[in-house]
Design a protein around this motif. Structure first.
Motif, short mmCIF file in Angstrom:
data_model
loop_
_atom_site.label_atom_id
_atom_site.label_comp_id
_atom_site.label_asym_id
_atom_site.label_seq_id
_atom_site.Cartn_x
_atom_site.Cartn_y
_atom_site.Cartn_z
N LEU A 11 -6.69 -22.46 13.96
CA LEU A 11 -6.28 -21.06 13.86
C LEU A 11 -6.24 -20.42 15.25
O LEU A 11 -5.29 -19.69 15.58
CB LEU A 11 -7.24 -20.29 12.94
N ILE A 12 -7.22 -20.70 16.05
CA ILE A 12 -7.25 -20.16 17.42
C ILE A 12 -6.07 -20.70 18.23
O ILE A 12 -5.41 -19.95 18.96
CB ILE A 12 -8.59 -20.50 18.12
N ARG A 13 -5.78 -22.00 18.10
CA ARG A 13 -4.64 -22.58 18.81
C ARG A 13 -3.34 -21.87 18.41
O ARG A 13 -2.54 -21.49 19.26
CB ARG A 13 -4.52 -24.07 18.52
N ALA A 14 -3.15 -21.71 17.11
CA ALA A 14 -1.94 -21.04 16.62
C ALA A 14 -1.89 -19.59 17.10
O ALA A 14 -0.81 -19.08 17.45
CB ALA A 14 -1.89 -21.10 15.09
N ALA A 19 0.39 -15.37 20.45
CA ALA A 19 0.16 -14.30 21.42
C ALA A 19 1.00 -14.54 22.68
O ALA A 19 1.63 -13.61 23.20
CB ALA A 19 -1.32 -14.22 21.77
N ALA A 20 1.03 -15.78 23.15
CA ALA A 20 1.82 -16.09 24.34
C ALA A 20 3.31 -15.87 24.08
O ALA A 20 4.02 -15.32 24.93
CB ALA A 20 1.57 -17.53 24.77
N ALA A 21 3.77 -16.26 22.91
CA ALA A 21 5.19 -16.08 22.56
C ALA A 21 5.55 -14.61 22.46
O ALA A 21 6.69 -14.21 22.74
CB ALA A 21 5.50 -16.80 21.25
N SER A 22 4.59 -13.79 22.05
CA SER A 22 4.81 -12.35 21.91
C SER A 22 4.45 -11.58 23.18
O SER A 22 4.51 -10.35 23.19
CB SER A 22 3.98 -11.80 20.76
N LEU A 29 -3.22 -9.29 19.59
CA LEU A 29 -2.76 -9.98 18.39
C LEU A 29 -3.73 -9.78 17.24
O LEU A 29 -3.33 -9.42 16.13
CB LEU A 29 -2.60 -11.49 18.67
N PHE A 30 -5.03 -10.00 17.49
CA PHE A 30 -6.02 -9.85 16.42
C PHE A 30 -6.14 -8.40 15.96
O PHE A 30 -6.29 -8.13 14.77
CB PHE A 30 -7.39 -10.39 16.86
#
Length: 81
Positions: A11-14, A19-22, A29-30
């Motif tokens: 979940l953290i990886r995803a 977050a990086a993509a956005s 994000l959270f």
């Protein structure tokens, strides 16, 4: 406010990828995801009453006594007294 939570590694990886993509931080994000979830839960609790269409809106031919009878019959059908 700072807090610590234990989340699954996948979940953290995803989340990091998203977050990086956005182009946002994990905190952003959270925060956004949690706010969205809490808002959805609040809207779910505020359900609206069902609307029944009528050819004569604003008018009803049912009397208070008839309404009481119908509601009482409904309670009896549900074994609620």
């Amino acid at each position: 406010m700072r807090t610590t939570i234990d989340l699954p590694d996948d979940l953290i990886r995803a989340a990091r990828v998203r977050a990086a993509a956005s182009d946002e931080s994990l905190k952003e994000l959270f925060t956004r995801a949690l706010a969205k979830e809490l808002d959805r839960a609040a809207r779910k609790q505020r359900r609206k009453l069902p609307v029944i269409g009528s050819s004569r809106p604003g008018r009803s031919s049912i009397t208070p006594a008839e309404l009481e009878q119908v509601l009482g019959d409904d309670d009896l059908d549900r074994d609620v007294v």
